[in-house]
Design an enzyme around this catalytic site. Structure first.
Site, mmCIF file in Angstrom:
data_model
loop_
_atom_site.group_PDB
_atom_site.id
_atom_site.type_symbol
_atom_site.label_atom_id
_atom_site.label_comp_id
_atom_site.label_asym_id
_atom_site.label_seq_id
_atom_site.Cartn_x
_atom_site.Cartn_y
_atom_site.Cartn_z
ATOM 1 N N HIS A 141 0.868 -1.181 0.000
ATOM 2 C CA HIS A 141 0.000 0.000 0.000
ATOM 3 C C HIS A 141 0.903 1.229 0.000
ATOM 4 O O HIS A 141 1.646 1.462 0.947
ATOM 5 C CB HIS A 141 -0.924 -0.005 1.222
ATOM 6 N N GLU B 21 1.656 3.965 2.771
ATOM 7 C CA GLU B 21 2.127 3.525 4.089
ATOM 8 C C GLU B 21 3.655 3.660 4.180
ATOM 9 O O GLU B 21 4.395 2.676 4.288
ATOM 10 C CB GLU B 21 1.622 2.086 4.339
ATOM 11 N N ARG C 261 -3.163 4.703 -2.447
ATOM 12 C CA ARG C 261 -2.971 3.386 -1.830
ATOM 13 C C ARG C 261 -2.763 2.270 -2.857
ATOM 14 O O ARG C 261 -2.064 1.290 -2.598
ATOM 15 C CB ARG C 261 -4.243 3.100 -1.012
ATOM 16 N N HIS D 180 2.482 -3.172 7.064
ATOM 17 C CA HIS D 180 1.427 -2.208 6.740
ATOM 18 C C HIS D 180 1.353 -1.155 7.843
ATOM 19 O O HIS D 180 1.951 -1.292 8.898
ATOM 20 C CB HIS D 180 0.060 -2.912 6.645
ATOM 21 N N GLU E 153 0.459 -4.382 11.193
ATOM 22 C CA GLU E 153 0.007 -2.983 11.038
ATOM 23 C C GLU E 153 0.765 -2.142 12.060
ATOM 24 O O GLU E 153 0.539 -2.268 13.260
ATOM 25 C CB GLU E 153 -1.501 -2.864 11.304
HETATM 26 ZN ZN LIG Z 1 -1.894 -1.598 4.153
#
Ligand SMILES: [Zn+2]
Length: 339
Positions: free
Chosen positions: A93, A96, A149, A220, A296
């Site tokens: 993504h 990020e 993204r 992420h 994350e």
């Molecule tokens: Zn992500």
């Protein structure tokens, strides 16, 4: 991350955060470091320096080409034969940025740290690290739209561009509403699995070495979570789910032991976050990599994707401590094999 849930609450003035970030970037010197975010050209030239500085233990590789024709590059770090393999996918993504900043810091630590724990980590595993997978999107976030993204491949039936690459892997693709079929949505799964050249290339590269890889981590942001399979349903869990939760707890406890007060939660993606089908970690698990997580990173929504550069090193230190603990637990549970 938690789209639409917490970000409106916390991020009241996104433009001022973007302005602060570019101000920090303008003031910075030209040298590579972790006090600001770097663009793709800077990351690649740093990678070239690293490969030239540590030729005996590093090897560059190319995962494949992006839609716009860029090479997707990675680095293998190996100090000796037969090590268990760990694969890190990062910045799929493109907005990020903390993920590639953390991945590059981590690579630097593996190669240059003199700390015993880090030497042990570096030298007793084989590392395959792709700092920026979604290279086209990443360039777009630096040049046009900071919060982009998706990939940059146009749609054949919509004016909206790009696919959510972490919904595009061929694993329970588009099941149970875990992604969107609308090209204008943030989680558009694409016209078919592996429609995105970046994702297809990644699956072929990882597929070709999967027997050497015991642990797969996808970096992420944001939400401070470790997410195990599955993403497409919370009604079913992998057969070694309990082990994966022990491994995730080890990571969270290690982060908790640092002085920053950062709390990580963990669970299955569908259980702890929301249903998300076609993700890299589900695919890696399906291919036989039994420890497979989406991580994350910071934060919980105050800055979101616009995490200020001052937090790069603290976040990276948390990732380092977390990964050391995670791999220790994997070893105890018998998941690390000589290859
Ligand atoms: Zn992500």
């Amino acid at each position: 991350m938690l789209y639409g849930i917490s970000n409106e609450l916390f991020i009241s003035n996104v433009q001022s955060l973007v302005d602060n970030e570019s101000e920090a970037n303008t003031k910075a010197t030209s040298s590579f470091g972790w006090t600001r975010y770097h663009n793709l050209a800077e990351i690649e030239s740093w990678l070239d320096d690293i490969l030239a500085t540590y030729p005996d233990v590093t090897e560059g590789f190319v995962v494949g080409k992006s839609y716009e024709g860029r090479n997707i590059r990675g680095i293998k770090i190996s100090y000796k034969a037969d090590n268990p393999g760990v694969f890190i996918e990062s910045n799929i993504h493109s907005c990020e940025w903390i993920t590639s900043a953390t991945a590059t810091w981590f690579i630097n630590e593996l190669l240059s740290s003199t700390d015993d724990l880090i030497r042990d980590l570096a030298e007793n595993h084989d590392w395959y690290i792709v700092p920026v997978l979604n290279v086209d999107g990443f360039v777009y976030t630096h040049e046009k739209d900071r919060l982009w993204r998706k990939t940059r491949q146009p749609s054949s039936y919509s004016s909206c561009v790009g696919v959510d690459p972490n919904r595009n892997y061929d694993v329970h693709w588009m099941e149970n509403g875990g992604a969107s079929d609308d090209p204008c949505e943030w989680n558009y799964a694409g016209p078919h699995p592996f429609s995105e050249p970046e994702v297809k290339a990644m699956s072929e590269y990882l597929g070709s070495i999967k027997n050497k890889v015991n642990v797969f981590l996808a970096f992420h942001s944001y939400s401070q979570l470790l997410l195990a399979p599955y993403g497409h349903t919370a009604d079913e869990t992998p057969d070694n789910f309990k082990d994966m939760m022990k491994v995730a707890k080890a990571y969270a406890d290690a982060v908790d032991a640092l002085p920053y007060g950062t709390v990580y939660k963990y669970g299955s993606a569908a259980g702890a976050l929301y249903r998300a089908s076609g993700g890299a970690n589900d695919w890696a698990y399906q291919e036989g990599i039994k420890i497979s997580f989406t991580v994350e990173f910071r934060d919980e929504g105050r800055f979101g994707f616009l995490l200020p550069p001052a937090f790069i090193i603290p976040n990276a230190e948390e990732a380092l401590s977390g990964i050391i603990a995670l791999l220790d637990e994997c070893k105890k549970l018998g998941y690390l094999h000589l290859n």
